[in-house]
Write a protein that holds these residues in place. Structure first.
Motif, short mmCIF file in Angstrom:
data_model
loop_
_atom_site.label_atom_id
_atom_site.label_comp_id
_atom_site.label_asym_id
_atom_site.label_seq_id
_atom_site.Cartn_x
_atom_site.Cartn_y
_atom_site.Cartn_z
N ALA A 62 0.82 -1.22 0.01
CA ALA A 62 0.13 0.01 0.11
C ALA A 62 0.84 1.14 0.01
O ALA A 62 0.72 2.13 -0.73
CB ALA A 62 -0.87 -0.13 1.32
N GLY A 63 2.02 1.13 0.61
CA GLY A 63 2.61 2.28 0.71
C GLY A 63 3.53 2.61 -0.55
O GLY A 63 3.81 3.75 -1.06
N SER A 64 4.03 1.39 -1.17
CA SER A 64 4.46 1.63 -2.69
C SER A 64 3.67 2.25 -3.60
O SER A 64 3.94 3.11 -4.31
CB SER A 64 4.96 0.18 -2.90
OG SER A 64 5.49 0.39 -4.35
N ILE A 65 2.53 1.66 -3.39
CA ILE A 65 1.18 2.47 -4.22
C ILE A 65 0.95 3.79 -4.32
O ILE A 65 1.03 4.55 -5.13
CB ILE A 65 0.02 1.47 -4.56
CG1 ILE A 65 0.34 0.09 -4.92
CG2 ILE A 65 -0.99 2.04 -5.22
CD1 ILE A 65 -0.95 -0.58 -4.66
N THR A 66 0.86 4.03 -2.90
CA THR A 66 0.82 5.35 -2.44
C THR A 66 1.94 6.32 -3.00
O THR A 66 1.67 7.42 -3.63
CB THR A 66 0.36 5.54 -1.02
OG1 THR A 66 -0.58 4.63 -0.91
CG2 THR A 66 0.34 7.00 -0.78
N LYS A 110 3.84 10.45 -9.03
CA LYS A 110 3.69 10.94 -10.34
C LYS A 110 2.68 12.06 -10.47
O LYS A 110 2.59 12.83 -11.39
CB LYS A 110 2.71 9.63 -11.17
CG LYS A 110 3.74 8.50 -11.57
CD LYS A 110 3.19 7.68 -12.17
CE LYS A 110 4.30 6.46 -12.67
NZ LYS A 110 3.46 5.27 -13.26
N THR A 111 1.65 12.27 -9.60
CA THR A 111 0.86 13.39 -9.50
C THR A 111 1.42 14.57 -9.49
O THR A 111 1.25 15.61 -10.16
CB THR A 111 -0.41 13.09 -8.47
OG1 THR A 111 -1.25 11.98 -8.76
CG2 THR A 111 -1.38 14.22 -8.37
N LEU A 112 2.19 14.62 -8.41
CA LEU A 112 2.67 15.97 -8.13
C LEU A 112 3.78 16.34 -9.38
O LEU A 112 4.07 17.43 -9.61
CB LEU A 112 4.04 15.75 -7.02
CG LEU A 112 3.14 15.82 -5.59
CD1 LEU A 112 3.88 15.31 -4.45
CD2 LEU A 112 2.47 17.16 -5.39
#
Length: 103
Positions: free
Chosen positions: A13-17, A23-25
């Motif tokens: 979950a941490g890796s996906i987050t 990528k968003t930033l």
């Protein structure tokens, strides 16, 4: 066993987050006409690092064992992080402008 499974879920979950947030930033901070190029460079760095690092870590693991290979990989990552922290903000690509170049 359930502790390991819980840890695995948290790490995943941490890796996906991290990946989604980074990528968003990256896309929000890039000028619209450069977004495709910026994401392409990100992809090369993200996936290309494995292509370069995996054979090196594999060779170290074969010669010295997996613990030493993980140690060398961790030291390399920490070293790059420290170098990036020591660079001036403009040289590291971290200036004071926010998304869209607005300060």
């Amino acid at each position: 066993m359930s502790l390991w499974l819980a840890a695995l879920v948290l790490v995943g979950a941490g890796s996906i987050t991290f990946n989604a947030s980074a990528k968003t930033l990256l896309q929000v901070g890039a000028p619209p006409q450069m977004r495709g190029r910026v994401v392409a460079i990100w992809s090369i760095g993200w996936m290309g690092g494995t292509v370069i690092g995996a054979p090196a870590v594999g060779a170290i693991a074969a010669a010295r064992g997996p613990r030493i290979a993980l140690l060398v990989g961790g030291l390399a990552a920490a070293g790059v992080g420290l170098i990036m922290l020591a660079l001036p903000r403009s040289a590291a690509g971290r200036d004071s402008a926010g998304p869209g170049g607005v300060a």
